[in-house]
Motif scaffolding. Structure first.
Motif, mmCIF file in Angstrom:
data_model
loop_
_atom_site.group_PDB
_atom_site.id
_atom_site.type_symbol
_atom_site.label_atom_id
_atom_site.label_comp_id
_atom_site.label_asym_id
_atom_site.label_seq_id
_atom_site.Cartn_x
_atom_site.Cartn_y
_atom_site.Cartn_z
ATOM 1 N N LYS A 6 41.896 112.713 107.130
ATOM 2 C CA LYS A 6 41.782 112.712 105.886
ATOM 3 C C LYS A 6 41.749 111.426 105.324
ATOM 4 O O LYS A 6 40.657 111.023 104.622
ATOM 5 N N SER A 7 42.261 110.329 105.802
ATOM 6 C CA SER A 7 42.114 108.967 105.388
ATOM 7 C C SER A 7 42.777 107.896 106.474
ATOM 8 O O SER A 7 43.437 108.469 107.388
ATOM 9 N N SER A 9 43.918 103.525 106.854
ATOM 10 C CA SER A 9 44.085 102.592 105.813
ATOM 11 C C SER A 9 44.351 101.279 107.149
ATOM 12 O O SER A 9 44.991 101.638 108.162
ATOM 13 N N ARG A 21 38.423 107.164 103.134
ATOM 14 C CA ARG A 21 38.746 108.596 102.734
ATOM 15 C C ARG A 21 37.346 109.421 102.948
ATOM 16 O O ARG A 21 36.435 108.832 103.206
ATOM 17 N N ARG A 22 37.674 110.863 103.219
ATOM 18 C CA ARG A 22 36.484 111.610 103.166
ATOM 19 C C ARG A 22 35.754 111.622 101.944
ATOM 20 O O ARG A 22 36.245 111.214 100.818
ATOM 21 N N ASP A 25 36.985 113.222 98.637
ATOM 22 C CA ASP A 25 38.201 112.721 98.271
ATOM 23 C C ASP A 25 37.914 111.343 97.368
ATOM 24 O O ASP A 25 39.046 110.866 96.706
ATOM 25 N N GLU A 32 37.030 102.409 97.537
ATOM 26 C CA GLU A 32 37.324 102.960 98.953
ATOM 27 C C GLU A 32 36.098 103.288 99.657
ATOM 28 O O GLU A 32 34.907 103.278 98.997
#
Length: 412
Positions: A6-7, A9, A21-22, A25, A32
């Motif tokens: 999903k993410s 960092s 992120r996807r 999203d 991002e």
């Protein structure tokens, strides 16, 4: 189940941080980056020995607003029990009541007891156990279901209770009237203040959804009113319509009401009533007309024409200005967001604002501490009608390949 990334960092030793992120999203106001690959893995359920041995409701004849005890018996498993989620189903109206039983609810060896609360104004009917999901301390879970649900095992126990008619709310809310009382311009929108009169016999209206439709192009706009929008028996709120919507008349097309007991009723134009949709006729026709001079809908995102750093090379810690040119077919460009990356994957994001005949943004000193050549890898453009176009070096779906190259170098 299947777990998809999903993410992610990443933070370096200088405190610089990149967040991935996807694509779906990422919000327009986020700096991002999109994940170019979405790895995944699957966890296969192991039923183990945590199969329910018994499930029991202390009292079978209940009424809305009351409570009783719900007991679950499980075998003693070496790894230990964490939580069970039970779902009871009323086949008469499709309603479901969900109750959790946790490790701390243990009252004897293998026996757990929790409260089963019947909501206020719950409709009458017979509720039967539909499924139980049992989870152990290791995080493994297994679902037992009576309806053959996918990835579930047969339910080994049965349980039921009856909710009587004493205080049950079985009647949906009633729509009385709708009106538009004023309008105003606000930013890129035209707003219309709608007032709705509606009533409910017991539990009260939970929300009202209004839909207006432009029959000339089938565009529709919606507004949801909640109990917080109620004042003096009237539900009031502002319906927003983009000023870039094409001219035309929006007719009230559908109104849906739901009360706190989840009873539902929809209203529509008389010509749209069918035997199968169980809708009622709207109490009156309501409409508003747009006449802003827009002849067609803006449905296309902006185009990127050029990107130019103010310098080809800067020293670490220096600022840098980025300019760009873009165009949009109807409403005009609202924002331009660019992403640059070096060979090590370090990224620099910059948001450009309109300036003169183009767009300009600044790469700030805290972003230019890591040396390397940074190349344009992604551009996100949004127009004033909300359309979005993404250009990237690795396009997916509706994304487009970058139509140009741009870069700058940071020297140590």
């Amino acid at each position: 189940g299947v777990y998809r990334l999903k993410s992610a960092s990443l933070t370096d030793k200088s405190g610089n941080r990149s967040l991935y992120r996807r694509e779906e999203d990422i919000r327009d106001d986020d700096e991002e980056e999109a994940l170019e690959e979405i790895p995944s893995f699957q966890v296969v359920k192991d039923p183990g020995t945590l199969s329910p041995l018994a499930c029991q409701v202390e009292r079978q004849d209940l009424s809305a607003g009351c409570s009783t005890a719900l007991s679950l018996t499980l075998p003693q498993a070496p790894i230990g029990f964490d939580k069970a989620t039970t779902v009871f189903w009323n086949p008469q109206n499709g309603r479901r009541l969900i109750y959790d039983i946790k490790e701390e609810d243990q009252v004897a060896a293998g026996v757990y007891r929790s409260e089963l609360d019947i909501p206020d104004h719950e409709p009458q009917g017979s509720y039967t156990l539909l499924k139980i999901t049992v989870k152990d301390r290791a995080g493994e879970s297994v679902t037992y279901a009576s309806n053959g649900e996918e990835d579930s095992l047969p339910l080994p126990v049965s349980c039921s209770f009856q909710v009587g008619p004493q205080t049950g709310d079985n009647t949906p809310p009633a729509l009385q009237s709708i009106s538009i009382v004023e309008s105003r311009s606000k930013g890129n929108n035209r707003e219309y203040r709608v007032q709705v009169k509606a009533s409910d016999d017991l539990s009260g209206v939970e929300h009202i959804t209004l839909r207006f439709q432009n029959d000339q192009n089938d565009h529709s706009v919606t507004k949801v009113l909640t109990k917080d929008d109620r004042l003096g028996g009237v539900y009031t709120g502002w319906l927003q319509v983009s000023r870039y919507e094409p001219d035309g008349t929006f007719q009230l097309d559908n109104v849906a009401l739901m009360d706190e007991a989840k009873n539902y009723q929809a209203y529509c134009r008389p010509a749209d009533i069918k035997d199968w949709n169980h809708k009622l006729p709207l109490p009156q026709a309501v409409s508003f007309t747009l006449s802003g001079g827009v002849s067609q809908a803006d449905e296309n995102g902006p185009q990127l024409l050029s990107v130019a750093p103010s310098k080809e090379s800067i020293d670490a810690g220096d600022d840098l200005t980025i300019t760009a040119k873009a165009r949009d077919d109807l409403s005009g460009v609202d924002s331009v967001k660019l992403q640059f990356k070096n060979a090590e994957g370090k990224s620099i994001n910059v948001t450009l604002k309109e300036k003169g005949s183009g767009y300009e943004g600044k790469v700030k000193s805290f972003q230019t501490k890591q040396e390397g050549t940074y190349r344009l890898t992604r551009a996100t453009l949004t127009d004033k009608a909300g359309n979005r176009q993404v250009y990237t070096t690795s396009p997916q779906g509706s994304q487009l390949p970058l139509p140009l190259a741009a870069s700058f170098t940071i020297n140590d």
